[in-house]
Every structure is written in structure tokens, then in C-alpha cells.
Design an enzyme around this catalytic site. Structure first.
Site, PDB file in Angstrom:
ATOM      1  N   TYR A 190      12.305 -47.565  -2.547  1.00 39.47           N
ATOM      2  CA  TYR A 190      13.428 -48.233  -3.244  1.00 39.47           C
ATOM      3  C   TYR A 190      14.543 -47.276  -3.705  1.00 39.47           C
ATOM      4  O   TYR A 190      14.191 -45.926  -3.885  1.00 39.47           O
ATOM      5  CB  TYR A 190      13.108 -49.135  -4.320  1.00 39.47           C
ATOM      6  CG  TYR A 190      12.309 -48.496  -5.457  1.00 39.47           C
ATOM      7  CD1 TYR A 190      12.997 -48.297  -6.621  1.00 39.47           C
ATOM      8  CD2 TYR A 190      11.018 -48.042  -5.258  1.00 39.47           C
ATOM      9  CE1 TYR A 190      12.263 -47.376  -7.679  1.00 39.47           C
ATOM     10  CE2 TYR A 190      10.537 -47.351  -6.386  1.00 39.47           C
ATOM     11  CZ  TYR A 190      10.926 -47.207  -7.469  1.00 39.47           C
ATOM     12  OH  TYR A 190      10.469 -46.618  -8.652  1.00 39.47           O
ATOM     13  N   HIS A 212      -1.906 -39.132  -6.777  1.00 38.36           N
ATOM     14  CA  HIS A 212      -0.977 -39.875  -7.011  1.00 38.36           C
ATOM     15  C   HIS A 212       0.016 -39.273  -8.040  1.00 38.36           C
ATOM     16  O   HIS A 212       0.171 -39.232  -9.401  1.00 38.36           O
ATOM     17  CB  HIS A 212      -1.376 -41.258  -7.762  1.00 38.36           C
ATOM     18  CG  HIS A 212      -0.265 -42.363  -7.829  1.00 38.36           C
ATOM     19  ND1 HIS A 212      -0.636 -43.400  -8.571  1.00 38.36           N
ATOM     20  CD2 HIS A 212       1.132 -42.415  -7.583  1.00 38.36           C
ATOM     21  CE1 HIS A 212       0.598 -44.342  -8.487  1.00 38.36           C
ATOM     22  NE2 HIS A 212       1.554 -43.701  -8.170  1.00 38.36           N
ATOM     23  N   THR A 213       0.977 -38.027  -7.543  1.00 35.84           N
ATOM     24  CA  THR A 213       1.604 -37.127  -8.568  1.00 35.84           C
ATOM     25  C   THR A 213       2.799 -37.792  -9.461  1.00 35.84           C
ATOM     26  O   THR A 213       2.761 -37.660 -10.403  1.00 35.84           O
ATOM     27  CB  THR A 213       2.170 -36.200  -7.621  1.00 35.84           C
ATOM     28  OG1 THR A 213       2.861 -36.558  -6.448  1.00 35.84           O
ATOM     29  CG2 THR A 213       1.054 -35.005  -7.243  1.00 35.84           C
ATOM     30  N   GLU A 222      -5.184 -54.557  -3.740  1.00 38.75           N
ATOM     31  CA  GLU A 222      -6.137 -53.619  -2.985  1.00 38.75           C
ATOM     32  C   GLU A 222      -7.216 -54.531  -2.550  1.00 38.75           C
ATOM     33  O   GLU A 222      -7.570 -54.798  -1.367  1.00 38.75           O
ATOM     34  CB  GLU A 222      -6.539 -52.221  -3.385  1.00 38.75           C
ATOM     35  CG  GLU A 222      -5.470 -51.328  -3.556  1.00 38.75           C
ATOM     36  CD  GLU A 222      -4.800 -51.497  -5.029  1.00 38.75           C
ATOM     37  OE1 GLU A 222      -3.948 -50.577  -5.223  1.00 38.75           O
ATOM     38  OE2 GLU A 222      -5.106 -52.469  -5.603  1.00 38.75           O
ATOM     39  N   ASP A 274       5.508 -43.414  -1.465  1.00 42.57           N
ATOM     40  CA  ASP A 274       6.547 -42.179  -1.449  1.00 42.57           C
ATOM     41  C   ASP A 274       6.519 -41.088  -2.818  1.00 42.57           C
ATOM     42  O   ASP A 274       6.963 -40.069  -2.719  1.00 42.57           O
ATOM     43  CB  ASP A 274       8.023 -42.430  -1.399  1.00 42.57           C
ATOM     44  CG  ASP A 274       8.500 -43.491  -2.543  1.00 42.57           C
ATOM     45  OD1 ASP A 274       7.795 -43.520  -3.397  1.00 42.57           O
ATOM     46  OD2 ASP A 274       9.669 -43.787  -2.244  1.00 42.57           O
ATOM     47  N   ASP A 275       5.421 -41.702  -3.861  1.00 39.92           N
ATOM     48  CA  ASP A 275       5.242 -40.709  -4.936  1.00 39.92           C
ATOM     49  C   ASP A 275       4.060 -40.223  -4.697  1.00 39.92           C
ATOM     50  O   ASP A 275       3.231 -39.758  -6.108  1.00 39.92           O
ATOM     51  CB  ASP A 275       5.550 -41.475  -6.075  1.00 39.92           C
ATOM     52  CG  ASP A 275       4.664 -42.702  -6.216  1.00 39.92           C
ATOM     53  OD1 ASP A 275       3.897 -43.112  -5.252  1.00 39.92           O
ATOM     54  OD2 ASP A 275       4.343 -43.554  -7.204  1.00 39.92           O
ATOM     55  N   ASP A 326      13.340 -51.407   0.075  1.00 36.13           N
ATOM     56  CA  ASP A 326      13.388 -52.755  -0.666  1.00 36.13           C
ATOM     57  C   ASP A 326      14.913 -52.819  -0.898  1.00 36.13           C
ATOM     58  O   ASP A 326      15.547 -52.751  -2.002  1.00 36.13           O
ATOM     59  CB  ASP A 326      12.674 -52.459  -2.279  1.00 36.13           C
ATOM     60  CG  ASP A 326      12.599 -53.736  -3.039  1.00 36.13           C
ATOM     61  OD1 ASP A 326      13.337 -54.791  -2.685  1.00 36.13           O
ATOM     62  OD2 ASP A 326      12.223 -53.718  -4.091  1.00 36.13           O
TER      63      ASP A 326
END
Length: 323
Positions: free
Chosen positions: A89, A300-301, A273, A186-187, A118
Site C-alpha cells: 500500500y 518480520h523487520t 493464518e 513487504d516488511d 491496496d
């Protein structure tokens, strides 16, 4: 006169004897057998540029001999395609996040990136980015309804479902090739080793995720090669207490379960999930990866929230720069 003739005779006599001896020796040599020798044609080139001999007995004879002595190479098995579905997004760090992800994906063989915005339309920023990324990719877009954008509600549901729908439509009228699907937010940050692990997924594979759930890591608990529980910081009683970055699904499983999607109605926060995996597998069928789920290969940075306090309200620079 006679003395002159005798003189010449004795001068020539040694040479005559030498010639007679040489002729006698040459005639006594055995005659070599008349066998055909290979003829090297300048137009017959073999592997590595080496010339191949052409048999005098005809081209068919030569081809038969070569085929008998050298077995035909077997075709290598096709490498399964990895499909990565990434919801994204618009935000200040969007391009930076996608750049990091693309730099990783570019090093993975046979990977297809499905990027889903999005938004009501594809943005110019993401379109330009994908055009220069140098990756096999598909650019989709679907907006999240406003009523589902409230804090605490599941995010990226519509985008992940759009990626699933594209995959099913793509393989609807053709035989599905070997493939694996995973959801690449994307993170996240990925080790290249993870892609080697997930490529052998038969049905659903799982692995640990770092920096998630308020802990250094979360992981499936494994005994004798089977998942028996979950090491997690939140609700270990979930059917699949796993992060979205912690599993991959065989493409054949996705195609065999056309109704398996991420649900909005009846789904609680943090249960996306579990609600999805319950439709396609059981805990007993899960395939532990990453050394029996003891190695962290994805984190998951999350990029730090950007401080734009000094950004002017109106654009003051003389040039427009895309960030």
C-alpha cells in the site's frame, strides 16, 4: 682409355651398391592391412568444437556406432516455480521496502512475484518500479473496503485473495506445473536459504519466524519430524499458531481447493493464518523445514516509522523526486 673407365666404374660402384641394398630392404617390409581410416570433415563439429570423424562406410553407419557407444542424456527435472504474493500500500517507505524485497527475489531462480496494491488503480510508482525490477512479475490491484480499515481488523485480506484468484485463473485451462506459493509481506527480510527449503514443499511446509509476536522468534515445536505444538507469544491455542511469513503451500494444493481463501466474516484478529490453513491441511500433515524448525530464515523487520516533521506542506524543491 681403359684406365679412365675403370676409374669411373670404381667411383660409381659404392653408390650402386647402396641403391641395391635400399631397394632390397624396402621390398621385404610387410604390407599394412588396407583398413578404412576415419575422415575428419571440417563441417562436422562435435561438443566443445572438436571435429568428428565421418566413417567411409556411410553416414548411417557412423551415426549408429556413436549412438551405441554414448547413451542419450536424460532431461533434467523442472525446477518448481515459487510464487510470492506481496500485498502493498502507498506510504513513504513503500518503494524502499519493495526495493529490499526485489533485491532478494532477483537472486532466486524460477520465482514469479505477484504484487497486489491496496488501491482502486495501479500506481505509477509501483508500475515503474516493477518495469525496472528485472523480475517475472504480475501487477494487480484491489482496494480494501473502508469498513475494514479500522484498527485491530485483519489487513491485506482482499489483496492476498486477489493473488490466489490470479493463480487459479492462470492454471485453470492448463496442466499445472510444479510450484510453491508463499505470502511475502513487504516488511519482511528473507534469507536465500529459505527459498531452497520451501521449494521441496509437497503440501504445506512450516518454519520459524524472527522478531514477531513480541518475542525474538516464534516456531513450530517438532518431535520425530512432526509438528506437535507451537512456541509463540500469543494464543498458543490457535489451530495454527503461526505467522503469515512462516509457511508455504504447494500450487497443486491451492488448485485442488478452489474455495480456500482468507475470510473477513467470522474471522477474529490474528486468526487469518489459522482460518486459511484449516481449509487445506491438518497439523499432522505439516512439513517442518529449516532443520526441524530450529533455524530462523525470515524476520518480520518492519521499517521504522519515518519522521517527516520538517517536510514542507507544499512542494518547494525545483525538481520532483520519487522516493
Amino acid at each position: 682409355m681403359k684406365s679412365a673407365l675403370f676409374t669411373r666404374f670404381f667411383i660409381l660402384l659404392p653408390w650402386i651398391l647402396i641403391v641395391i641394398i635400399m631397394l632390397d630392404v624396402d621390398t621385404r617390409r610387410p604390407v599394412p592391412p588396407l583398413t578404412p581410416r576415419p575422415y575428419f570433415s571440417p563441417y562436422a563439429v562435435g561438443r566443445g568444437g572438436a571435429r568428428l570423424p565421418l566413417r567411409r562406410g556411410g553416414p548411417a553407419h557412423g551415426t549408429q556406432k556413436r549412438n551405441q557407444s554414448r547413451p542419450q542424456p536424460q532431461p533434467e527435472p523442472q525446477l518448481p516455480t515459487i510464487y510470492a504474493i506481496t500485498p502493498t500500500y502507498s506510504r513513504p517507505v513503500q518503494k524502499a521496502e519493495l526495493t529490499r524485497l526485489a533485491n532478494t527475489f532477483r537472486q532466486v531462480a524460477q520465482l514469479h512475484w505477484i504484487l497486489v496494491e491496496d488501491a482502486a488503480a495501479r500506481s505509477e510508482l509501483v508500475s515503474r518500479f516493477l518495469a525496472r525490477a528485472g523480475l517475472p512479475s504480475t501487477h494487480l490491484h484491489v482496494p480494501t473496503p473502508r469498513r475494514y480499515k479500522r484498527p485491530g481488523l485483519p489487513r491485506a485480506t482482499e489483496q492476498r485473495n486477489a493473488g490466489l484468484a490470479w493463480l487459479r485463473q492462470r492454471h485453470q485451462h492448463q496442466r499445472a506445473q510444479p510450484g510453491v506459493l508463499f505470502f511475502a509481506d513487504d516488511d519482511n527480510t528473507y534469507s536465500l536459504e529459505l527459498f531452497q527449503e520451501m521449494r521441496t514443499t509437497r503440501k504445506v511446509s512450516v518454519w520459524p519466524v524472527g522478531l514477531v509476536g513480541g518475542r525474538r522468534y516464534e516456531r513450530p515445536l517438532v518431535e520425530n519430524g512432526k509438528v506437535v505444538g507451537w512456541y509463540t507469544g500469543w494464543r498458543a491455542d490457535r489451530p495454527f499458531a503461526i505467522d503469515m511469513a512462516g509457511f508455504a503451500v504447494s500450487l497443486q494444493v491451492i488448485l485442488s481447493n478452489p474455495k480456500a481463501v482468507f475470510k473477513r466474516r467470522g474471522s477474529q484478529p490474528g486468526m487469518q493464518e489459522s482460518d486459511f490453513l484449516k481449509q487445506i491441511t491438518t497439523v499432522e500433515e505439516l512439513e517442518p523445514k529449516a532443520n526441524n524448525c530450529t533455524k530462523v530464515l525470515v524476520w518480520h523487520t518492519r521499517t521504522e516509522k519515518v519522521n517527516l516533521a520538517n517536510e514542507p506542506k507544499y512542494h518547494l524543491d525545483t525538481v520532483k523526486i520519487e522516493v
